[in-house]
Design a protein around this motif. Structure first.
Motif, PDB file in Angstrom:
ATOM      1  N   UNK A   1       0.841  -1.203   0.000  1.00 22.53           N
ATOM      2  CA  UNK A   1       0.000   0.000   0.000  1.00 22.53           C
ATOM      3  C   UNK A   1       0.876   1.253   0.000  1.00 22.53           C
ATOM      4  N   UNK A   2       0.467   2.241  -0.777  1.00 21.46           N
ATOM      5  CA  UNK A   2       1.194   3.513  -0.839  1.00 21.46           C
ATOM      6  C   UNK A   2       1.292   4.115   0.565  1.00 21.46           C
ATOM      7  N   UNK A   3       2.465   4.600   0.965  1.00 22.23           N
ATOM      8  CA  UNK A   3       2.638   5.123   2.335  1.00 22.23           C
ATOM      9  C   UNK A   3       1.611   6.187   2.716  1.00 22.23           C
ATOM     10  N   UNK A   4       1.176   7.011   1.753  1.00 23.14           N
ATOM     11  CA  UNK A   4       0.222   8.070   2.074  1.00 23.14           C
ATOM     12  C   UNK A   4      -1.165   7.516   2.347  1.00 23.14           C
ATOM     13  N   UNK A   5      -1.464   6.322   1.831  1.00 24.45           N
ATOM     14  CA  UNK A   5      -2.803   5.747   1.985  1.00 24.45           C
ATOM     15  C   UNK A   5      -2.887   4.742   3.129  1.00 24.45           C
ATOM     16  N   UNK A   6      -1.747   4.252   3.584  1.00 25.79           N
ATOM     17  CA  UNK A   6      -1.725   3.186   4.581  1.00 25.79           C
ATOM     18  C   UNK A   6      -2.426   3.559   5.892  1.00 25.79           C
TER      19      UNK A   6
ATOM     20  N   UNK B   1     -12.712   0.956   1.077  1.00 27.29           N
ATOM     21  CA  UNK B   1     -11.636   1.916   0.842  1.00 27.29           C
ATOM     22  C   UNK B   1     -11.328   2.026  -0.655  1.00 27.29           C
ATOM     23  N   UNK B   2     -10.702   3.138  -1.019  1.00 28.80           N
ATOM     24  CA  UNK B   2     -10.044   3.295  -2.313  1.00 28.80           C
ATOM     25  C   UNK B   2      -8.617   3.730  -2.000  1.00 28.80           C
ATOM     26  N   UNK B   3      -7.628   2.941  -2.437  1.00 34.21           N
ATOM     27  CA  UNK B   3      -6.244   3.241  -2.068  1.00 34.21           C
ATOM     28  C   UNK B   3      -5.318   2.782  -3.194  1.00 34.21           C
ATOM     29  N   UNK B   4      -4.081   3.266  -3.110  1.00 34.67           N
ATOM     30  CA  UNK B   4      -3.066   2.924  -4.107  1.00 34.67           C
ATOM     31  C   UNK B   4      -2.154   1.818  -3.597  1.00 34.67           C
ATOM     32  N   UNK B   5      -1.741   0.963  -4.532  1.00 34.48           N
ATOM     33  CA  UNK B   5      -0.712  -0.017  -4.223  1.00 34.48           C
ATOM     34  C   UNK B   5       0.449   0.186  -5.196  1.00 34.48           C
TER      35      UNK B   5
END
Length: 353
Positions: free
Chosen positions: A77-82, A100-104
């Protein structure tokens, strides 16, 4: 064909009225083979997770290389989204699992945007015992949403700083305008619904009543320059650049417009405005553009990726107005330095940078 499903078969197999059997596993494979979704399950007593092949693909992982776990997912997971995601304890002990909606960040460095939805299952005593969920790749959706938000912001800035407005209407004459334009005219939306010329100087009403309808009836791009009444008793001439956007069946889907002070240089067309203007490029314009570049029809075919016969049809005006081939030809000419501009009339000018 009737494919209504019934749970008539054993071992997770369902039957339809045609007697054809479908396994839920086969349906899952068909869906996940598109590369956009993946599923998982988690048993808390044993802390064992099961990931589908689709989930491994979404995350850019090889199923044979690692054991699925929540820590493995969090590590991607992207550090900003974790910080937005639940901890292991919140899920296993608290039974908390939100959407959730998040970046990997995949191992190859590519970034994907995932939408997650899950559910926690409880024992009869209310203790969390398991969870399951699904992931959906929404990268393109989020990218388009970002572009749309940026474009809306750009339009607001242009409206506020340069008095440049863009809008599209399916019904003409226009009665729907951006709220910033309505405010500039010192009107209410209902004023324009009641009288589509309410923002125009009264002494010009009769002229633009006839002229606008005449120009719209041609189905071609045009420019008109009325005098507008603005807030603070200001009067100013504005340039209306009006462009029809055609559908595949040759009907006009909408009219797009850019409205700007007459002294402002022409704005760069984009979106539906560019699409509509390119649809109005005819064979003579393509021939003129080739002449400026010293190109043959074969040169244009090679640059655009079109066949020679398609280029010939375009130049003979034998292609549909909304043909994709026309946009490809125009794009190739633009790349080579050609400019297509709408003059203060219905004339399309061809120039070279």
């Amino acid at each position: 064909m009737d494919v209504t499903m019934r749970d008539d078969g054993p071992n997770g197999v369902s039957l339809n009225r045609s007697g054809l059997a479908f396994s839920s596993r086969e349906f899952l494979r068909l869906i996940e083979d598109q590369g956009l979704t993946g599923n998982w399950g988690w048993t808390f007593d044993t802390n064992v997770q099961v990931w589908s092949a689709g989930l491994f693909r979404l995350l850019g992982l090889q199923a044979s290389d690692m054991l699925p776990s929540y820590d493995l997912l969090l590590g991607l997971v992207h550090p900003e989204d974790k910080p937005e995601l639940e901890t292991t304890a919140e899920i296993m002990q608290g039974g908390i699992l939100r959407d959730h909606v998040f970046r990997v960040i995949r191992p190859d460095g590519s970034i994907r945007v995932l939408s997650s939805r899950g559910e926690v299952y409880f024992t009869s005593e209310g203790r969390p015992r398991a969870a399951a969920g699904t992931f959906l790749d929404v990268t393109e959706r989020e990218r388009l949403a970002t572009i749309s938000a940026f474009e809306k912001q750009r339009q607001r800035v242009l409206a506020q700083t340069a008095r440049i407005f863009t809008c599209s209407n399916r019904v003409v004459p226009f009665v729907e305008y951006p709220p910033e334009f309505v405010d500039l005219a010192g009107l209410q939306r209902q004023d324009l619904l009641d009288n589509w010329l309410a923002h125009v100087a009264r002494e010009e009403w009769a002229f633009w009543q006839d002229e606008s309808l005449r120009l719209l009836a041609t189905g071609k791009p045009f420019i008109e320059i009325p005098t507008l009444n603005l807030v603070g008793n200001e009067r100013a001439r504005f340039r209306y650049t009006m462009v029809p956007v055609y559908e595949a069946d040759a009907s006009i889907g909408c009219w797009s417009a850019v409205i700007s002070p007459v002294e402002t240089p022409f704005a760069t067309f984009g979106g539906e405005l560019r699409q509509g203007l390119e649809q109005s490029v005819q064979g003579r314009h393509l021939r003129a553009a080739r002449g400026l570049l010293g190109w043959s029809m074969m040169d244009l075919a090679r640059a655009s990726g079109l066949s020679f016969s398609t280029v010939r049809r375009l130049e003979d005006d034998g292609e549909a107005t909304a043909s994709r081939s026309r946009h490809l030809a125009v794009a190739a000419l633009r790349t080579a330095g050609i400019q297509f501009s709408l003059l203060d009339s219905s004339t399309i000018a061809v120039g070279q940078r």
